[in-house]
Design a protein around this motif. Sequence first.
Motif, short mmCIF file in Angstrom:
data_model
loop_
_atom_site.label_atom_id
_atom_site.label_comp_id
_atom_site.label_asym_id
_atom_site.label_seq_id
_atom_site.Cartn_x
_atom_site.Cartn_y
_atom_site.Cartn_z
N LYS A 141 79.89 51.24 47.06
CA LYS A 141 78.77 51.39 46.13
C LYS A 141 77.96 50.10 46.08
O LYS A 141 76.73 50.13 46.09
CB LYS A 141 79.26 51.75 44.74
N ALA A 142 78.64 48.96 46.04
CA ALA A 142 77.94 47.67 46.01
C ALA A 142 77.09 47.49 47.27
O ALA A 142 75.96 47.01 47.20
CB ALA A 142 78.95 46.53 45.87
N GLU A 143 77.61 47.90 48.41
CA GLU A 143 76.86 47.79 49.66
C GLU A 143 75.65 48.72 49.65
O GLU A 143 74.57 48.36 50.11
CB GLU A 143 77.76 48.07 50.85
N ARG A 144 75.83 49.96 49.13
CA ARG A 144 74.70 50.89 49.04
C ARG A 144 73.62 50.34 48.11
O ARG A 144 72.43 50.40 48.42
CB ARG A 144 75.17 52.26 48.54
N ASP A 145 74.03 49.81 46.96
CA ASP A 145 73.08 49.25 46.00
C ASP A 145 72.32 48.08 46.62
O ASP A 145 71.11 47.94 46.42
CB ASP A 145 73.80 48.79 44.73
N LYS A 146 73.02 47.25 47.38
CA LYS A 146 72.38 46.10 48.03
C LYS A 146 71.34 46.57 49.05
O LYS A 146 70.24 46.05 49.10
CB LYS A 146 73.45 45.24 48.72
N ARG A 147 71.71 47.60 49.86
CA ARG A 147 70.74 48.13 50.83
C ARG A 147 69.53 48.71 50.12
O ARG A 147 68.39 48.52 50.55
CB ARG A 147 71.41 49.18 51.71
N LYS A 148 69.76 49.42 49.01
CA LYS A 148 68.67 50.03 48.25
C LYS A 148 67.72 48.95 47.73
O LYS A 148 66.50 49.08 47.84
CB LYS A 148 69.24 50.84 47.09
N LEU A 149 68.27 47.85 47.20
CA LEU A 149 67.44 46.75 46.71
C LEU A 149 66.64 46.12 47.84
O LEU A 149 65.47 45.78 47.66
CB LEU A 149 68.31 45.70 46.02
N LEU A 150 67.26 45.97 49.00
CA LEU A 150 66.55 45.39 50.14
C LEU A 150 65.41 46.30 50.59
O LEU A 150 64.33 45.83 50.92
CB LEU A 150 67.51 45.14 51.29
N ILE A 151 65.64 47.62 50.58
CA ILE A 151 64.59 48.56 50.97
C ILE A 151 63.46 48.51 49.97
O ILE A 151 62.28 48.47 50.33
CB ILE A 151 65.17 49.99 51.11
N GLU A 152 63.79 48.50 48.67
CA GLU A 152 62.77 48.44 47.63
C GLU A 152 61.98 47.14 47.72
O GLU A 152 60.77 47.12 47.57
CB GLU A 152 63.40 48.58 46.25
#
Length: 168
Positions: A141-152
């Motif tokens: 989940k932490a890795e998914r959240d990090k990718r999402k923040l990078l995309i945003e």
Amino acid sequence: APAAGAPAVPAAVPAASGAGGVATTSYVLGHFQPSATWTGAKRGFVYTTRGPGTGFYKDDTVLESEAHVQAADAADERAREAAERAAAEARAAQEAEAARLKKLEEDRIDRELAQRAPLEALAERYAMQQAAEAARKAQEKAERDKRKLLIEAGGAARGGVGNLRGGM
């Protein structure tokens, strides 16, 4: 007397007494490196025997020789490769030691659990598995959240396209 074109050999500086009280003599550090055997080309040095002994003597004229420069480059490359091999071996040894210690800990836990009542041991193993699974899911989940923040953040950097869509 030095050969024509060769730099003068620096004056000897007396060193401390050697083994058995016999006085030794050494050259100023950096101008002479004693070596009984050839250990490969050294940039800016020649391997020869002179008054103080056999070894590598500083000689800036060899830097003009393409063969010397190539030999020194090859020696540098071999030294770099040897250092990389040593570092890889050290990493492999560290990983092997970590795996060995992990196995020892797992064996200790297994022995400890084997001494408990069967249902108690089974319940504890199940709890440990659930904890490991929860930790794995939290990491994902932490890795998914990090990718999402990078995309945003990337969308915002391209003119806020991500923010415009959200506002429509």
